[in-house]
Design an enzyme around this catalytic site. Sequence first.
Site, short mmCIF file in Angstrom:
data_model
loop_
_atom_site.label_atom_id
_atom_site.label_comp_id
_atom_site.label_asym_id
_atom_site.label_seq_id
_atom_site.Cartn_x
_atom_site.Cartn_y
_atom_site.Cartn_z
N CYS A 27 5.02 6.65 1.21
CA CYS A 27 6.80 7.13 0.96
C CYS A 27 7.08 7.65 2.42
CB CYS A 27 7.00 8.02 0.34
SG CYS A 27 6.28 9.49 -0.30
N GLU A 43 12.24 0.00 3.61
CA GLU A 43 11.33 0.30 3.37
C GLU A 43 10.58 -0.81 3.50
OE1 GLU A 43 10.11 2.30 -0.36
OE2 GLU A 43 8.97 3.94 0.61
N LYS A 55 3.27 8.86 -17.44
CA LYS A 55 2.84 7.48 -17.40
C LYS A 55 2.46 7.20 -16.75
CE LYS A 55 5.17 3.98 -16.64
NZ LYS A 55 4.16 2.87 -15.92
N GLU A 81 11.54 11.85 -6.80
CA GLU A 81 11.19 11.63 -5.64
C GLU A 81 10.80 10.45 -4.94
OE1 GLU A 81 10.10 14.33 -4.80
OE2 GLU A 81 10.20 16.01 -5.90
P1 NAD Z 1 8.16 1.60 -8.48
O1 NAD Z 1 9.73 2.51 -9.12
O2 NAD Z 1 8.64 0.23 -8.88
O3 NAD Z 1 7.64 1.92 -10.37
C1 NAD Z 1 7.42 3.73 -10.48
C2 NAD Z 1 7.23 3.89 -11.18
O4 NAD Z 1 8.21 3.60 -12.43
C3 NAD Z 1 6.00 3.35 -11.77
O5 NAD Z 1 4.99 3.71 -13.04
C4 NAD Z 1 6.93 1.47 -12.82
O6 NAD Z 1 5.73 1.69 -14.43
C5 NAD Z 1 7.79 2.60 -13.56
N1 NAD Z 1 8.65 1.98 -13.71
C6 NAD Z 1 9.72 0.78 -12.96
N2 NAD Z 1 9.91 0.04 -13.64
C7 NAD Z 1 10.69 1.05 -14.42
C8 NAD Z 1 11.73 1.38 -15.94
N3 NAD Z 1 13.17 0.54 -15.83
N4 NAD Z 1 12.47 2.51 -16.15
C9 NAD Z 1 11.63 3.71 -16.10
N5 NAD Z 1 10.25 3.59 -15.48
C10 NAD Z 1 9.18 2.37 -14.77
O7 NAD Z 1 7.63 2.19 -7.41
P2 NAD Z 1 6.38 1.51 -6.79
O8 NAD Z 1 6.11 0.32 -6.42
O9 NAD Z 1 5.16 2.18 -8.34
O10 NAD Z 1 5.97 2.31 -5.67
C11 NAD Z 1 7.13 2.54 -4.68
C12 NAD Z 1 7.69 3.29 -4.27
O11 NAD Z 1 7.19 5.14 -4.65
C13 NAD Z 1 8.17 3.45 -2.37
O12 NAD Z 1 9.90 3.36 -2.70
C14 NAD Z 1 7.59 4.99 -2.28
O13 NAD Z 1 7.93 5.34 -1.12
C15 NAD Z 1 8.11 5.91 -3.94
N6 NAD Z 1 6.81 6.78 -3.64
C16 NAD Z 1 8.29 8.03 -3.34
C17 NAD Z 1 7.28 9.39 -2.89
C18 NAD Z 1 7.28 10.71 -2.78
O14 NAD Z 1 7.05 11.72 -3.10
N7 NAD Z 1 9.06 10.83 -2.46
C19 NAD Z 1 5.98 9.43 -2.80
C20 NAD Z 1 4.88 7.97 -3.15
C21 NAD Z 1 5.71 6.70 -3.77
#
Ligand code: NAD
Length: 497
Positions: free
Chosen positions: A299, A398, A190, A265
């Site tokens: 991130c 962040e 997804k 992650e």
């Molecule tokens: P997010 O957590 O808002 O969303 C990530 C994913 O989760 C999306 O696909 C979203 O649709 C889904 N999602 C949202 N609510 C959900 C729920 N209740 N249940 C299941 N899935 C759900 O994150 P974002 O804003 O898309 O991305 C930014 C974040 O990702 C930052 O905190 C960043 O640091 C982190 N990130 C971490 C890494 C790593 O490798 N550690 C890499 C890239 C991004």
Amino acid sequence: MNAASSFPLLPEVAEFLSGAPIASVIGGRDALARDGTSFDTFDPGSARHLAQVSALGGADIDDAVSAAAAAFPTWSALAASERAVHLHRLADALEARKPILAQIEALDAGKLVRAAEQDVQVCIDTLRYFTDMALHATRRTTLAVSGYDAWTTREPWGPCGFIFPWNFPILLIGWGVPPALAAGNTVVIKPAEDTPLSAIYLARLAREIGFPDGVINVVTGHGQTAGAALAAHPRLKRFSFTGSPEVGRLVGAACGANLTPCKLELGGKGAAVVFDDVDIDATAERLAIAITTHAGQVCCDATRWLVHERIHDRFADACAKRLAKVRVGYQMDEASQMGPVVNARQRARVLGYLARGQAEGARALLAGGPADVPGFDGFYVKPALLAGDPANVASREEIFGPVAFLTTFRDEAHAVELANATDYGLANSVWSADLQRATRVAEAMVAGNSWINAHNVFPHGVPYGGINSSGMGGGVNSPETLFDYWRSQSMVRPRAI
Ligand code: NAD
């Protein structure tokens, strides 16, 4: 006026975007939401409508897991060399379509087009890396035990779920999914609702080159519906989530309820520790590049710049001058050095942290703020540099934008203390001409990754992952990642006399 139309689309991209709505891929077939709902994606650089995408719900997600489960027995029974033929064909097809996929990714994520090309290349390279590793991995081990013949085998788990964020859509698919596939698992992916397009393109490409149906399924939709349904699905055998700590906790809890092994992650608030023996201009240059890469939506970025007090003023000055020169512009324009952030909400978040940080007493060494890119109504911000107390909100939380926070330290122990004063634990760097000191500090910083005289480097084979609020469960990009996608089974029989 909107000047995005002066950057023409490749014909294949125009055709791909014209689907209304663009379907998900389940069991090798185009899949629209049962209830007919869809959502829109936008070009972050122009704020123009880009595509309409199907918004799947719980019953559709169930179809995808069923398709992955149905494909598992055949896919897992293939020899590693037979799976490798499919996976290498997919890598070759991605290579052949790189400009198309890069343009889709750049438009969808607001990523500079040359950076999008590099991300596609990382996906291709990682696919090849894990495919070849699986050919040589030992999956049967004889154990030396007294009185028994005993051995272990490594078996794929079954259908695996993946949820990805919007900042590195195709690159993160490349890091996460190939080890699962090469190990013989099937997947349901997804992507984020802001950036669903490259994942769909990948699944369609796999179908086009004859990849077995149901091995790679892509489901698009909202996090709270499609994402939550996938995370809570009881028939998935492993799960991987990349995104924010807030959603990571929800996904971890949903997996926990089913006892599904899960890796998370998550976000970060990385430090760069800069000692007084560095080349100030060169280090300022490297950190300025780090914080403006993908408009700071990285991130593992260096967001807390901890600088020795003796060089603070000169270093701050060099950084502010360097950041002020960054050319902010449309991501499809080769002259741009930094593109937009992903959407209006993200821009408001960045601007909000700038305001709150200064309200709490941070000094703005470079003010940042909204950036005007004539002809484009996208979500642009300027790089910013704040300085002050590490307890400041802009130093602790962040931001996910091109904002660095400068703090001084007295000595090595103080630097390590400041670097470790965070709930996160993803990636830090240390900058010094004294490699012994740099090594000590790199090992003393508590996080998944420490870089020395570099930031954001990811050679294949070096594990990448976070601890504490930055994640758990294994990380990516190394041989261990492949082994995460095999479960271990032991066999034992009393030795015949
Ligand atoms: P997010 O957590 O808002 O969303 C990530 C994913 O989760 C999306 O696909 C979203 O649709 C889904 N999602 C949202 N609510 C959900 C729920 N209740 N249940 C299941 N899935 C759900 O994150 P974002 O804003 O898309 O991305 C930014 C974040 O990702 C930052 O905190 C960043 O640091 C982190 N990130 C971490 C890494 C790593 O490798 N550690 C890499 C890239 C991004």
